[in-house]
Write an enzyme that holds these catalytic residues in place. Structure first.
Site, mmCIF file in Angstrom:
data_model
loop_
_atom_site.group_PDB
_atom_site.id
_atom_site.type_symbol
_atom_site.label_atom_id
_atom_site.label_comp_id
_atom_site.label_asym_id
_atom_site.label_seq_id
_atom_site.Cartn_x
_atom_site.Cartn_y
_atom_site.Cartn_z
ATOM 1 N N SER A 42 -4.475 16.707 59.925
ATOM 2 C CA SER A 42 -5.869 16.682 59.470
ATOM 3 C C SER A 42 -6.069 17.263 58.075
ATOM 4 O O SER A 42 -7.074 16.985 57.433
ATOM 5 C CB SER A 42 -6.782 17.402 60.460
ATOM 6 N N LYS A 82 -9.278 24.080 58.438
ATOM 7 C CA LYS A 82 -10.169 23.095 57.804
ATOM 8 C C LYS A 82 -10.642 23.628 56.463
ATOM 9 O O LYS A 82 -10.392 24.771 56.097
ATOM 10 C CB LYS A 82 -11.387 22.802 58.692
#
Length: 184
Positions: A42, A82
């Protein structure tokens, strides 16, 4: 006999002088540093699956846009890595692969254009970041993976609260070919 006691006392003192700093150092690492292994793709092409990093547990009151953070995701029941895109009270909008913060275009220099093109071509998608708009409440942060077409993030999980952010910044230490600051 007294010499023997003095030798034992000296040895004890020496052990204490060696162990005390080691214990203090270990405790400091536990309090100040969070070891993290990046799991999944990701954050490609910035971070890679299996990258090992030390992330700072300090300075969390000063989370900035585009910081890479470690989040304790309750919905996924795991720690995720993230990038902070939106800060409390902001309106975040993506339109035609462009980020707008409170209506103002904001460039994302950290995204690799060749990686974006590769991913869009590979997955037969016209946009790297699909269009959406969200307004954040107080104490809410909008966080996304850099690999937008392969990331479970605030788009699916919703915004994160400040208390969910447990680390920020830091350094990739392994593999050796990936050694760098996480916020480059």
């Amino acid at each position: 006999m007294d010499t023997e006691k003095a030798l034992k006392a000296a040895k004890r003192k020496k052990r204490i002088l060696i162990l005390a700093p080691l214990l203090l150092f270990g405790f400091s690492l536990y309090v100040l540093i969070l070891p993290v292994v990046v799991s999944g793709e990701s954050m490609m092409n910035t971070l890679h699956d299996g990258d090992f990093a030390f992330v700072s547990k300090t300075g969390l009151r000063h989370v900035h846009r585009f910081d890479i953070v470690v989040i304790n995701s309750k919905k996924l029941n795991e720690k995720i890595v993230k990038r902070v895109i939106g800060l409390p009270g902001e309106t975040i909008e993506y339109k035609d692969d462009k980020l707008y913060v409170n209506g103002t275009y904001t460039k994302e220099d950290f995204l690799d254009p060749s990686w974006m093109t590769y991913q869009k071509t590979r997955l037969k998608d016209k946009l790297y970041t699909h269009n959406f708009k969200v307004t954040l409440g107080e104490n809410q942060y909008f966080c996304m993976g850099d690999n937008r077409l392969n990331s479970v993030d605030s788009r699916e999980l919703g915004p994160f609260e400040r208390k969910d952010i447990i680390g920020r910044g830091g350094f990739i230490l392994f593999p050796i070919t990936h050694i760098k600051s996480m916020n480059q």
